[in-house]
Design an enzyme around this catalytic site. Structure first.
Site, mmCIF file in Angstrom:
data_model
loop_
_atom_site.group_PDB
_atom_site.id
_atom_site.type_symbol
_atom_site.label_atom_id
_atom_site.label_comp_id
_atom_site.label_asym_id
_atom_site.label_seq_id
_atom_site.Cartn_x
_atom_site.Cartn_y
_atom_site.Cartn_z
ATOM 1 N NE ARG A 154 -3.985 -2.042 2.224
ATOM 2 C CZ ARG A 154 -4.630 -2.469 3.293
ATOM 3 N NH1 ARG A 154 -4.459 -1.862 4.457
ATOM 4 N NH2 ARG A 154 -5.448 -3.493 3.227
ATOM 5 N NE ARG A 162 -6.350 3.734 2.273
ATOM 6 C CZ ARG A 162 -6.891 2.825 3.086
ATOM 7 N NH1 ARG A 162 -8.129 3.008 3.539
ATOM 8 N NH2 ARG A 162 -6.205 1.755 3.455
ATOM 9 N NE ARG A 172 -9.407 7.006 -6.383
ATOM 10 C CZ ARG A 172 -9.822 6.387 -5.288
ATOM 11 N NH1 ARG A 172 -8.984 5.709 -4.540
ATOM 12 N NH2 ARG A 172 -11.086 6.451 -4.925
ATOM 13 C CG ASP A 207 -9.321 -3.653 -4.638
ATOM 14 O OD1 ASP A 207 -9.079 -2.982 -3.618
ATOM 15 O OD2 ASP A 207 -10.041 -4.682 -4.631
ATOM 16 C CE1 TYR A 233 -13.543 -8.047 0.759
ATOM 17 C CE2 TYR A 233 -11.584 -9.197 -0.031
ATOM 18 C CZ TYR A 233 -12.164 -8.187 0.713
ATOM 19 O OH TYR A 233 -11.373 -7.310 1.412
#
Length: 355
Positions: A38, A42, A51, A87, A162
Protein backbone atom coordinates in the site's frame (compact mmCIF):
# COMPACT_ATOMS: atom_id res chain seq x y z
CA UNK A 1 12.49 -22.77 -14.96
CA UNK A 2 13.66 -21.42 -11.63
CA UNK A 3 13.41 -17.84 -10.41
CA UNK A 4 17.18 -17.58 -10.92
CA UNK A 5 16.72 -17.47 -14.69
CA UNK A 6 15.58 -14.67 -16.92
CA UNK A 7 12.14 -15.27 -18.49
CA UNK A 8 11.90 -17.91 -21.21
CA UNK A 9 15.68 -18.14 -21.49
CA UNK A 10 15.92 -14.61 -22.84
CA UNK A 11 18.78 -12.22 -21.98
CA UNK A 12 18.43 -10.63 -18.53
CA UNK A 13 15.98 -7.75 -18.36
CA UNK A 14 16.96 -4.25 -17.23
CA UNK A 15 15.56 -5.04 -13.77
CA UNK A 16 17.27 -8.42 -13.40
CA UNK A 17 20.25 -7.15 -11.39
CA UNK A 18 18.19 -4.88 -9.11
CA UNK A 19 18.62 -5.29 -5.36
CA UNK A 20 14.97 -6.36 -5.05
CA UNK A 21 15.19 -9.21 -7.56
CA UNK A 22 18.57 -10.31 -6.25
CA UNK A 23 17.10 -10.59 -2.75
CA UNK A 24 14.12 -12.55 -4.09
CA UNK A 25 16.56 -14.94 -5.77
CA UNK A 26 18.59 -15.19 -2.51
CA UNK A 27 21.67 -13.66 -4.11
CA UNK A 28 24.08 -11.12 -2.53
CA UNK A 29 22.69 -7.58 -2.56
CA UNK A 30 24.28 -4.09 -2.37
CA UNK A 31 21.75 -3.23 0.35
CA UNK A 32 18.55 -4.71 1.73
CA UNK A 33 15.80 -3.69 -0.72
CA UNK A 34 12.71 -1.92 0.58
CA UNK A 35 9.16 -1.52 -0.66
CA UNK A 36 5.88 -1.16 1.20
CA UNK A 37 2.52 -2.78 0.72
CA UNK A 38 0.00 0.00 0.00
CA UNK A 39 2.88 2.40 -0.66
CA UNK A 40 0.84 3.82 -3.54
CA UNK A 41 -2.21 5.16 -1.81
CA UNK A 42 -3.96 7.06 0.90
CA UNK A 43 -0.90 8.13 2.89
CA UNK A 44 0.27 10.38 0.04
CA UNK A 45 -1.29 13.82 -0.53
CA UNK A 46 -0.43 13.56 -4.23
CA UNK A 47 -2.45 10.35 -4.39
CA UNK A 48 -5.49 11.99 -2.80
CA UNK A 49 -5.21 14.83 -5.30
CA UNK A 50 -4.92 12.46 -8.27
CA UNK A 51 -7.87 10.35 -7.09
CA UNK A 52 -10.12 13.31 -6.26
CA UNK A 53 -13.64 12.59 -7.51
CA UNK A 54 -12.66 9.26 -9.08
CA UNK A 55 -14.23 6.08 -7.63
CA UNK A 56 -11.75 3.36 -6.66
CA UNK A 57 -12.66 0.80 -9.30
CA UNK A 58 -12.70 3.42 -12.03
CA UNK A 59 -9.25 4.63 -10.96
CA UNK A 60 -7.95 1.07 -11.44
CA UNK A 61 -9.13 1.10 -15.05
CA UNK A 62 -7.53 4.37 -16.18
CA UNK A 63 -4.01 3.48 -17.39
CA UNK A 64 -2.50 6.96 -17.11
CA UNK A 65 -3.93 7.45 -13.61
CA UNK A 66 -2.74 3.99 -12.55
CA UNK A 67 0.74 4.78 -13.83
CA UNK A 68 0.88 8.11 -12.00
CA UNK A 69 -0.27 6.61 -8.69
CA UNK A 70 2.12 3.65 -8.99
CA UNK A 71 5.06 5.97 -9.62
CA UNK A 72 4.35 8.40 -6.77
CA UNK A 73 6.01 6.43 -3.93
CA UNK A 74 9.01 5.58 -6.12
CA UNK A 75 9.61 9.28 -6.70
CA UNK A 76 8.97 10.29 -3.10
CA UNK A 77 10.51 7.48 -1.05
CA UNK A 78 13.18 5.98 -3.30
CA UNK A 79 11.83 2.45 -2.75
CA UNK A 80 13.50 -0.44 -4.57
CA UNK A 81 10.35 -1.62 -6.32
CA UNK A 82 7.00 -0.28 -7.47
CA UNK A 83 3.80 -2.24 -6.94
CA UNK A 84 1.07 -1.94 -9.53
CA UNK A 85 -1.86 0.15 -8.29
CA UNK A 86 -5.02 -1.91 -8.45
CA UNK A 87 -7.35 -3.90 -6.20
CA UNK A 88 -7.71 -7.64 -5.69
CA UNK A 89 -11.33 -7.61 -6.93
CA UNK A 90 -10.45 -6.05 -10.32
CA UNK A 91 -10.38 -9.42 -12.17
CA UNK A 92 -13.77 -10.29 -10.69
CA UNK A 93 -15.20 -7.02 -11.94
CA UNK A 94 -13.58 -7.66 -15.32
CA UNK A 95 -15.45 -10.94 -15.79
CA UNK A 96 -18.80 -9.34 -14.98
CA UNK A 97 -19.32 -9.86 -11.25
CA UNK A 98 -21.61 -7.12 -9.92
CA UNK A 99 -19.47 -5.49 -7.25
CA UNK A 100 -18.34 -2.10 -6.01
CA UNK A 101 -15.71 -0.82 -3.62
CA UNK A 102 -17.57 1.29 -1.07
CA UNK A 103 -15.54 3.93 0.82
CA UNK A 104 -15.01 2.92 4.43
CA UNK A 105 -16.37 -0.57 3.79
CA UNK A 106 -14.44 -2.26 0.99
CA UNK A 107 -15.59 -4.56 -1.83
CA UNK A 108 -19.31 -5.36 -1.73
CA UNK A 109 -20.78 -8.14 -3.92
CA UNK A 110 -24.38 -7.61 -5.04
CA UNK A 111 -25.23 -11.32 -5.34
CA UNK A 112 -22.99 -13.58 -3.22
CA UNK A 113 -21.93 -16.95 -4.64
CA UNK A 114 -23.24 -19.77 -2.45
CA UNK A 115 -24.59 -22.49 -4.77
CA UNK A 116 -23.33 -24.64 -7.63
CA UNK A 117 -25.50 -22.69 -10.06
CA UNK A 118 -23.64 -19.52 -9.03
CA UNK A 119 -20.33 -20.95 -10.32
CA UNK A 120 -21.44 -20.29 -13.90
CA UNK A 121 -21.05 -16.57 -13.21
CA UNK A 122 -17.28 -17.06 -12.86
CA UNK A 123 -16.18 -17.27 -16.49
CA UNK A 124 -12.57 -17.39 -17.65
CA UNK A 125 -10.63 -14.13 -17.72
CA UNK A 126 -9.03 -13.11 -21.02
CA UNK A 127 -6.35 -10.46 -21.70
CA UNK A 128 -9.01 -8.45 -23.54
CA UNK A 129 -11.02 -8.18 -20.30
CA UNK A 130 -8.17 -6.22 -18.72
CA UNK A 131 -6.60 -4.41 -21.67
CA UNK A 132 -6.19 -1.36 -19.42
CA UNK A 133 -3.78 -3.40 -17.28
CA UNK A 134 -1.54 -4.17 -20.25
CA UNK A 135 -1.60 -0.50 -21.28
CA UNK A 136 -0.73 0.71 -17.78
CA UNK A 137 2.14 -1.76 -17.45
CA UNK A 138 3.54 -0.50 -20.73
CA UNK A 139 3.49 3.07 -19.48
CA UNK A 140 5.08 2.05 -16.19
CA UNK A 141 7.91 -0.17 -17.41
CA UNK A 142 9.06 2.57 -19.79
CA UNK A 143 9.09 5.10 -16.95
CA UNK A 144 10.57 2.84 -14.26
CA UNK A 145 13.54 1.62 -16.24
CA UNK A 146 15.71 -0.51 -13.94
CA UNK A 147 13.23 -0.31 -11.02
CA UNK A 148 11.20 -3.54 -10.84
CA UNK A 149 7.42 -3.45 -11.06
CA UNK A 150 5.52 -5.96 -8.91
CA UNK A 151 2.26 -7.34 -10.20
CA UNK A 152 -0.26 -8.86 -7.83
CA UNK A 153 -3.54 -10.65 -7.39
CA UNK A 154 -5.81 -11.82 -4.62
CA UNK A 155 -5.45 -15.48 -3.69
CA UNK A 156 -8.34 -17.88 -4.30
CA UNK A 157 -9.32 -18.16 -0.62
CA UNK A 158 -9.59 -14.41 -0.07
CA UNK A 159 -11.46 -13.87 -3.34
CA UNK A 160 -13.81 -16.71 -2.45
CA UNK A 161 -14.40 -15.17 0.96
CA UNK A 162 -15.49 -11.86 -0.59
CA UNK A 163 -17.71 -13.65 -3.09
CA UNK A 164 -19.36 -15.92 -0.52
CA UNK A 165 -19.73 -13.38 2.28
CA UNK A 166 -20.80 -10.58 -0.05
CA UNK A 167 -18.20 -8.23 1.43
CA UNK A 168 -15.68 -7.94 4.27
CA UNK A 169 -16.32 -10.27 7.20
CA UNK A 170 -15.00 -10.64 10.72
CA UNK A 171 -15.86 -14.30 11.27
CA UNK A 172 -16.19 -15.68 7.69
CA UNK A 173 -19.20 -17.72 8.77
CA UNK A 174 -20.68 -18.16 5.27
CA UNK A 175 -17.26 -18.98 3.84
CA UNK A 176 -16.49 -21.62 6.44
CA UNK A 177 -20.03 -23.02 6.26
CA UNK A 178 -19.52 -23.65 2.54
CA UNK A 179 -15.99 -24.99 3.01
CA UNK A 180 -17.05 -27.47 5.71
CA UNK A 181 -20.61 -28.16 4.49
CA UNK A 182 -20.01 -28.71 0.77
CA UNK A 183 -16.31 -29.49 0.28
CA UNK A 184 -16.71 -30.38 -3.40
CA UNK A 185 -18.45 -27.12 -4.27
CA UNK A 186 -15.79 -25.27 -2.27
CA UNK A 187 -12.99 -27.06 -4.14
CA UNK A 188 -14.62 -26.28 -7.49
CA UNK A 189 -15.06 -22.61 -6.52
CA UNK A 190 -11.41 -22.23 -5.51
CA UNK A 191 -10.22 -24.09 -8.60
CA UNK A 192 -12.23 -21.71 -10.79
CA UNK A 193 -10.79 -18.71 -8.96
CA UNK A 194 -7.27 -20.14 -9.27
CA UNK A 195 -7.69 -20.16 -13.04
CA UNK A 196 -8.92 -16.56 -13.07
CA UNK A 197 -6.12 -15.44 -10.76
CA UNK A 198 -3.44 -17.20 -12.80
CA UNK A 199 -4.75 -15.61 -15.99
CA UNK A 200 -4.64 -12.18 -14.36
CA UNK A 201 -1.05 -12.67 -13.22
CA UNK A 202 -0.02 -13.90 -16.66
CA UNK A 203 -1.36 -10.71 -18.22
CA UNK A 204 0.77 -8.68 -15.82
CA UNK A 205 3.92 -10.75 -16.40
CA UNK A 206 3.47 -10.65 -20.16
CA UNK A 207 3.13 -6.87 -19.89
CA UNK A 208 6.37 -6.46 -17.93
CA UNK A 209 5.95 -7.41 -14.25
CA UNK A 210 9.33 -8.30 -12.73
CA UNK A 211 7.75 -10.21 -9.83
CA UNK A 212 4.25 -11.07 -8.62
CA UNK A 213 2.68 -11.20 -5.18
CA UNK A 214 -0.31 -13.29 -4.21
CA UNK A 215 -2.26 -11.66 -1.36
CA UNK A 216 -4.22 -14.04 0.86
CA UNK A 217 -5.40 -11.34 3.21
CA UNK A 218 -7.95 -13.42 5.12
CA UNK A 219 -6.42 -16.89 5.16
CA UNK A 220 -5.10 -16.39 8.71
CA UNK A 221 -8.64 -17.27 9.79
CA UNK A 222 -7.90 -20.94 9.04
CA UNK A 223 -6.06 -23.70 10.90
CA UNK A 224 -3.09 -25.38 9.22
CA UNK A 225 -5.13 -28.56 8.65
CA UNK A 226 -7.95 -26.63 6.97
CA UNK A 227 -5.46 -24.67 4.87
CA UNK A 228 -3.69 -27.80 3.68
CA UNK A 229 -6.92 -29.60 2.81
CA UNK A 230 -9.09 -26.76 1.47
CA UNK A 231 -6.82 -23.96 0.22
CA UNK A 232 -3.32 -25.20 -0.60
CA UNK A 233 -4.30 -26.98 -3.87
CA UNK A 234 -5.77 -23.80 -5.38
CA UNK A 235 -2.89 -21.55 -4.31
CA UNK A 236 -0.41 -24.11 -5.65
CA UNK A 237 -2.28 -24.11 -8.97
CA UNK A 238 -1.79 -20.34 -9.26
CA UNK A 239 1.93 -20.48 -8.52
CA UNK A 240 2.50 -23.43 -10.84
CA UNK A 241 0.68 -21.64 -13.67
CA UNK A 242 3.25 -18.81 -13.64
CA UNK A 243 6.31 -20.86 -12.69
CA UNK A 244 7.62 -21.02 -16.26
CA UNK A 245 8.06 -17.26 -16.50
CA UNK A 246 11.02 -17.25 -14.14
CA UNK A 247 9.82 -14.22 -12.15
CA UNK A 248 9.90 -14.35 -8.33
CA UNK A 249 6.60 -15.31 -6.75
CA UNK A 250 5.76 -13.77 -3.36
CA UNK A 251 3.04 -15.06 -1.03
CA UNK A 252 1.63 -12.95 1.79
CA UNK A 253 -1.16 -13.32 4.30
CA UNK A 254 -2.18 -11.59 7.53
CA UNK A 255 -2.17 -13.51 10.81
CA UNK A 256 -0.49 -16.45 9.08
CA UNK A 257 2.21 -17.27 11.64
CA UNK A 258 0.92 -20.84 11.93
CA UNK A 259 0.74 -21.16 8.13
CA UNK A 260 4.14 -19.83 7.09
CA UNK A 261 5.55 -23.19 6.10
CA UNK A 262 2.43 -23.97 4.08
CA UNK A 263 2.56 -20.60 2.29
CA UNK A 264 6.02 -21.52 1.07
CA UNK A 265 4.91 -25.05 0.24
CA UNK A 266 2.24 -23.60 -2.05
CA UNK A 267 5.02 -22.54 -4.42
CA UNK A 268 6.27 -19.13 -3.36
CA UNK A 269 9.89 -18.10 -3.82
CA UNK A 270 9.45 -15.38 -1.18
CA UNK A 271 7.20 -15.69 1.87
CA UNK A 272 5.79 -12.49 3.35
CA UNK A 273 5.74 -12.31 7.15
CA UNK A 274 3.48 -10.07 9.21
CA UNK A 275 4.77 -8.40 12.39
CA UNK A 276 3.63 -11.12 14.79
CA UNK A 277 6.51 -13.53 14.11
CA UNK A 278 10.21 -12.53 14.26
CA UNK A 279 11.99 -13.11 10.97
CA UNK A 280 14.48 -15.62 12.37
CA UNK A 281 11.62 -17.70 13.76
CA UNK A 282 9.71 -17.27 10.48
CA UNK A 283 12.74 -18.65 8.64
CA UNK A 284 12.68 -21.73 10.88
CA UNK A 285 9.00 -22.29 10.13
CA UNK A 286 9.33 -21.73 6.39
CA UNK A 287 12.47 -23.82 5.99
CA UNK A 288 15.40 -23.42 3.59
CA UNK A 289 15.22 -22.35 -0.03
CA UNK A 290 12.93 -19.34 0.42
CA UNK A 291 13.55 -15.61 0.83
CA UNK A 292 11.49 -13.73 3.41
CA UNK A 293 9.74 -10.37 3.18
CA UNK A 294 8.80 -8.13 6.10
CA UNK A 295 8.04 -7.27 8.77
CA UNK A 296 7.77 -3.93 10.63
CA UNK A 297 4.45 -3.30 12.37
CA UNK A 298 2.83 -0.45 10.37
CA UNK A 299 1.78 1.21 13.65
CA UNK A 300 5.44 1.66 14.68
CA UNK A 301 5.70 4.45 12.10
CA UNK A 302 3.58 6.61 14.41
CA UNK A 303 6.03 6.29 17.31
CA UNK A 304 8.74 8.73 16.27
CA UNK A 305 12.08 8.38 14.52
CA UNK A 306 14.05 6.83 17.39
CA UNK A 307 11.47 4.11 17.98
CA UNK A 308 11.15 3.37 14.26
CA UNK A 309 14.90 2.98 13.91
CA UNK A 310 15.12 0.78 17.02
CA UNK A 311 12.39 -1.57 15.83
CA UNK A 312 13.85 -1.61 12.33
CA UNK A 313 17.25 -2.51 13.74
CA UNK A 314 15.66 -5.49 15.53
CA UNK A 315 14.24 -6.71 12.22
CA UNK A 316 17.51 -6.25 10.36
CA UNK A 317 19.34 -8.17 13.10
CA UNK A 318 16.79 -10.98 12.94
CA UNK A 319 17.24 -11.06 9.16
CA UNK A 320 21.03 -11.16 9.30
CA UNK A 321 21.24 -14.91 8.73
CA UNK A 322 18.50 -15.20 6.11
CA UNK A 323 19.15 -16.50 2.60
CA UNK A 324 17.34 -13.45 1.22
CA UNK A 325 15.43 -10.55 2.79
CA UNK A 326 13.18 -7.88 1.35
CA UNK A 327 12.32 -5.23 3.95
CA UNK A 328 8.63 -4.38 4.12
CA UNK A 329 5.92 -3.69 6.64
CA UNK A 330 4.02 -6.55 8.22
CA UNK A 331 0.91 -5.31 6.41
CA UNK A 332 -0.05 -2.23 4.39
CA UNK A 333 0.81 1.41 5.04
CA UNK A 334 -1.88 2.90 7.28
CA UNK A 335 -3.79 5.83 5.73
CA UNK A 336 -2.70 8.46 8.26
CA UNK A 337 1.00 7.54 8.16
CA UNK A 338 3.38 10.50 7.75
CA UNK A 339 4.94 10.04 4.29
CA UNK A 340 8.22 11.49 5.57
CA UNK A 341 8.46 8.62 8.06
CA UNK A 342 8.44 6.17 5.15
CA UNK A 343 11.10 8.14 3.27
CA UNK A 344 13.33 8.17 6.36
CA UNK A 345 12.76 4.43 6.86
CA UNK A 346 13.92 3.62 3.33
CA UNK A 347 17.04 5.71 3.81
CA UNK A 348 17.76 4.10 7.19
CA UNK A 349 17.49 0.54 5.86
CA UNK A 350 19.65 1.37 2.85
CA UNK A 351 22.30 3.03 5.02
CA UNK A 352 22.37 0.34 7.67
CA UNK A 353 22.65 -2.53 5.21
CA UNK A 354 24.98 -1.04 2.58
CA UNK A 355 27.57 -3.65 1.63
Amino acid sequence: MSANQSPAGQPPTVTYDSAFLKACRREPVPHTPVWFMRQAGRSLPEYLKAREGVPMLESCMRPELVAEITLQPVRRHGVDAAIYFSDIVVPLKAIGIDLDIKPGVGPVIANPIRSRADLARLRDLTPEDVAYVTEAFGLLTRELGATPLIGFAGAPFTLASYLVEGGPSRNHEHTKALMYGDPQLWADLLDRLAGITAAFLKVQIDAGASAVQLFDSWVGALSPADYRRSVLPASRKVFEAVSGYGVPRIHFGVGTGELLGLLGEAGADVVGVDWRVPLDEAARRVGPGKALQGNLDPAVLFAGREAVESKTREILDAAAGLEGHVFNLGHGVLPTTDPDALTRLVEYVHTQTAR
